[in-house]
Design a protein around this motif. Sequence first.
Motif, PDB file in Angstrom:
ATOM      1  N   ASP A 113       0.866  -1.190   0.000  1.00  0.00           N
ATOM      2  CA  ASP A 113       0.000   0.000   0.000  1.00  0.00           C
ATOM      3  C   ASP A 113       0.898   1.234   0.000  1.00  0.00           C
ATOM      4  OD1 ASP A 113      -1.727   2.099   0.484  1.00  0.00           O
ATOM      5  OD2 ASP A 113      -2.935   0.997   1.947  1.00  0.00           O
ATOM      6  N   GLU A 114       1.181   1.736  -1.184  1.00  0.00           N
ATOM      7  CA  GLU A 114       2.124   2.844  -1.289  1.00  0.00           C
ATOM      8  C   GLU A 114       1.568   4.146  -0.741  1.00  0.00           C
ATOM      9  OE1 GLU A 114       5.057   2.946  -4.555  1.00  0.00           O
ATOM     10  OE2 GLU A 114       3.636   1.620  -5.579  1.00  0.00           O
ATOM     11  N   THR A 115       0.256   4.323  -0.802  1.00  0.00           N
ATOM     12  CA  THR A 115      -0.331   5.538  -0.226  1.00  0.00           C
ATOM     13  C   THR A 115      -0.106   5.575   1.277  1.00  0.00           C
ATOM     14  OG1 THR A 115      -2.035   5.621  -1.949  1.00  0.00           O
ATOM     15  CG2 THR A 115      -2.454   6.867   0.067  1.00  0.00           C
ATOM     16  N   ALA A 116      -0.419   4.461   1.941  1.00  0.00           N
ATOM     17  CA  ALA A 116      -0.199   4.381   3.386  1.00  0.00           C
ATOM     18  C   ALA A 116       1.288   4.423   3.717  1.00  0.00           C
ATOM     19  CB  ALA A 116      -0.821   3.097   3.940  1.00  0.00           C
ATOM     20  N   LEU A 117       2.091   3.737   2.904  1.00  0.00           N
ATOM     21  CA  LEU A 117       3.533   3.691   3.157  1.00  0.00           C
ATOM     22  C   LEU A 117       4.149   5.088   3.110  1.00  0.00           C
ATOM     23  CD1 LEU A 117       6.059   1.939   3.613  1.00  0.00           C
ATOM     24  CD2 LEU A 117       6.247   1.712   1.124  1.00  0.00           C
ATOM     25  N   LYS A 118       3.803   5.858   2.104  1.00  0.00           N
ATOM     26  CA  LYS A 118       4.340   7.219   1.993  1.00  0.00           C
ATOM     27  C   LYS A 118       3.952   8.060   3.201  1.00  0.00           C
ATOM     28  CE  LYS A 118       4.271   7.187  -3.066  1.00  0.00           C
ATOM     29  NZ  LYS A 118       3.538   7.654  -4.275  1.00  0.00           N
ATOM     30  N   LEU A 119       2.718   7.903   3.654  1.00  0.00           N
ATOM     31  CA  LEU A 119       2.249   8.652   4.817  1.00  0.00           C
ATOM     32  C   LEU A 119       3.084   8.314   6.049  1.00  0.00           C
ATOM     33  CD1 LEU A 119      -0.183  10.561   5.618  1.00  0.00           C
ATOM     34  CD2 LEU A 119      -1.341   8.470   6.357  1.00  0.00           C
ATOM     35  N   LEU A 120       3.314   7.025   6.266  1.00  0.00           N
ATOM     36  CA  LEU A 120       4.073   6.590   7.437  1.00  0.00           C
ATOM     37  C   LEU A 120       5.546   6.988   7.326  1.00  0.00           C
ATOM     38  CD1 LEU A 120       2.498   3.039   7.796  1.00  0.00           C
ATOM     39  CD2 LEU A 120       1.983   5.050   9.184  1.00  0.00           C
ATOM     40  N   LEU A 121       6.112   6.848   6.136  1.00  0.00           N
ATOM     41  CA  LEU A 121       7.513   7.226   5.950  1.00  0.00           C
ATOM     42  C   LEU A 121       7.722   8.722   6.137  1.00  0.00           C
ATOM     43  CD1 LEU A 121       8.533   5.041   2.863  1.00  0.00           C
ATOM     44  CD2 LEU A 121       9.097   4.648   5.266  1.00  0.00           C
ATOM     45  N   ASP A 122       6.786   9.520   5.677  1.00  0.00           N
ATOM     46  CA  ASP A 122       6.894  10.968   5.870  1.00  0.00           C
ATOM     47  C   ASP A 122       6.921  11.312   7.355  1.00  0.00           C
ATOM     48  OD1 ASP A 122       7.008  11.492   3.176  1.00  0.00           O
ATOM     49  OD2 ASP A 122       4.903  12.088   2.990  1.00  0.00           O
ATOM     50  N   GLU A 123       6.101  10.620   8.134  1.00  0.00           N
ATOM     51  CA  GLU A 123       6.072  10.870   9.581  1.00  0.00           C
ATOM     52  C   GLU A 123       7.368  10.401  10.239  1.00  0.00           C
ATOM     53  OE1 GLU A 123       5.097  12.603  12.660  1.00  0.00           O
ATOM     54  OE2 GLU A 123       3.352  12.427  11.328  1.00  0.00           O
ATOM     55  N   ALA A 124       7.916   9.295   9.744  1.00  0.00           N
ATOM     56  CA  ALA A 124       9.131   8.732  10.344  1.00  0.00           C
ATOM     57  C   ALA A 124      10.368   9.567  10.061  1.00  0.00           C
ATOM     58  CB  ALA A 124       9.331   7.311   9.836  1.00  0.00           C
ATOM     59  N   GLY A 125      10.393  10.254   8.937  1.00  0.00           N
ATOM     60  CA  GLY A 125      11.542  11.103   8.623  1.00  0.00           C
ATOM     61  C   GLY A 125      12.824  10.308   8.486  1.00  0.00           C
ATOM     62  N   GLU A 126      13.812  10.625   9.318  1.00  0.00           N
ATOM     63  CA  GLU A 126      15.138  10.008   9.229  1.00  0.00           C
ATOM     64  C   GLU A 126      15.287   8.746  10.073  1.00  0.00           C
ATOM     65  OE1 GLU A 126      17.553  11.158   7.171  1.00  0.00           O
ATOM     66  OE2 GLU A 126      15.989  12.539   6.478  1.00  0.00           O
ATOM     67  N   MET A 127      14.194   8.246  10.618  1.00  0.00           N
ATOM     68  CA  MET A 127      14.281   7.054  11.469  1.00  0.00           C
ATOM     69  C   MET A 127      14.730   5.829  10.662  1.00  0.00           C
ATOM     70  SD  MET A 127      10.761   7.503  13.684  1.00  0.00           S
ATOM     71  CE  MET A 127      11.157   6.298  14.962  1.00  0.00           C
ATOM     72  N   ASP A 128      15.346   4.881  11.355  1.00  0.00           N
ATOM     73  CA  ASP A 128      15.738   3.612  10.759  1.00  0.00           C
ATOM     74  C   ASP A 128      14.485   2.745  10.624  1.00  0.00           C
ATOM     75  OD1 ASP A 128      18.285   1.845  10.226  1.00  0.00           O
ATOM     76  OD2 ASP A 128      16.870   0.595  11.326  1.00  0.00           O
ATOM     77  N   ILE A 129      14.232   2.214   9.416  1.00  0.00           N
ATOM     78  CA  ILE A 129      12.948   1.567   9.156  1.00  0.00           C
ATOM     79  C   ILE A 129      13.139   0.157   8.602  1.00  0.00           C
ATOM     80  CG2 ILE A 129      10.830   1.675   7.766  1.00  0.00           C
ATOM     81  CD1 ILE A 129      11.211   4.761   7.832  1.00  0.00           C
ATOM     82  N   THR A 130      12.406  -0.774   9.203  1.00  0.00           N
ATOM     83  CA  THR A 130      12.299  -2.148   8.714  1.00  0.00           C
ATOM     84  C   THR A 130      10.880  -2.376   8.201  1.00  0.00           C
ATOM     85  OG1 THR A 130      13.888  -2.946  10.373  1.00  0.00           O
ATOM     86  CG2 THR A 130      12.475  -4.593   9.335  1.00  0.00           C
ATOM     87  N   PHE A 131      10.746  -2.945   7.001  1.00  0.00           N
ATOM     88  CA  PHE A 131       9.431  -3.389   6.514  1.00  0.00           C
ATOM     89  C   PHE A 131       9.282  -4.842   6.946  1.00  0.00           C
ATOM     90  CE2 PHE A 131       6.051  -4.681   3.725  1.00  0.00           C
ATOM     91  CZ  PHE A 131       5.337  -3.519   3.463  1.00  0.00           C
ATOM     92  N   HIS A 132       8.214  -5.129   7.680  1.00  0.00           N
ATOM     93  CA  HIS A 132       8.103  -6.445   8.310  1.00  0.00           C
ATOM     94  C   HIS A 132       7.466  -7.494   7.384  1.00  0.00           C
ATOM     95  CE1 HIS A 132       3.924  -5.591   8.941  1.00  0.00           C
ATOM     96  NE2 HIS A 132       4.090  -4.768   9.949  1.00  0.00           N
ATOM     97  N   ARG A 133       7.056  -8.623   7.973  1.00  0.00           N
ATOM     98  CA  ARG A 133       6.654  -9.771   7.176  1.00  0.00           C
ATOM     99  C   ARG A 133       5.291  -9.640   6.501  1.00  0.00           C
ATOM    100  NH1 ARG A 133       6.780 -14.999   9.943  1.00  0.00           N
ATOM    101  NH2 ARG A 133       6.710 -15.844   7.831  1.00  0.00           N
ATOM    102  N   ALA A 134       4.703  -8.455   6.535  1.00  0.00           N
ATOM    103  CA  ALA A 134       3.595  -8.190   5.614  1.00  0.00           C
ATOM    104  C   ALA A 134       4.069  -8.466   4.191  1.00  0.00           C
ATOM    105  CB  ALA A 134       3.135  -6.742   5.744  1.00  0.00           C
TER     106      ALA A 134
END
Length: 242
Positions: A113-134
């Motif tokens: 879900d790229e719409t949701a993903l972009k929203l969450l990534l924008d909020e996270a900013g420079e945080m270290d991010i793992t995409f989980h087993r979804a």
Amino acid sequence: MHNLHVPLNRPGITLEVIAMSVSDALAAEAGGANRIELVSALSEGGLTPSIGLIERTLDAVSIDVQVMIRPHSRSFVYSEDDLETMLADIRSVRRLGRAGIVMGCLTDERLIDETALKLLLDEAGEMDITFHRAFDATPNLDEAFCTLMRYPSIKRVLTSAGQPSVLHAAGQLWRLQRLSTHSSIEIMAGSGLSIPSLPAFLQASQVREVHFGSGVHQPAGCVNKALVQEARHSLDKMFTPG
């Protein structure tokens, strides 16, 4: 199975351990883990832990901490209200400073879900991010990975290549690992790993990061420092300094 007799030539293999408490986190660090995935409700696949647990864990350990951002276990498809909850949780974790986050989101068709993903990534900013087993629930892992490659803030994907256990997915993981060389994303293998299986599995899959849950937990569910140490020792024997 690939490259069974080729020594790994890398600076080391990252060991991530699931923790559900401060004592879990301390045991994982003392055993030699590089990183903790901090969750609640592991029996449901891991949900967002309390802010109090996150704060105390960050105070207690010096290794990296990745915090699960997952509001429920019903699916990886999130409503507007779910996303608002996830955004609030990301803001709370981000304010604490050094923690990263673990997240994932799919459409009804089980695509990223790229719409949701972009929203969450924008909020996270420079945080270290793992995409989980979804990721493992998508119908085409190669296409899903190519989608995630468009987002450089995602540092790793936790996956069993769509299989119940990574031990049945070494070939698929090897293929994903080859794809990952064209991006900044690492493939982290998780689900079903055992310490005795590590040498053959790592040679076959060529992954650089592994994720342990029950494989280093006591029967009661707590992290066992001695098992983490055993896993660390096995991993450290698996590469040739270059």
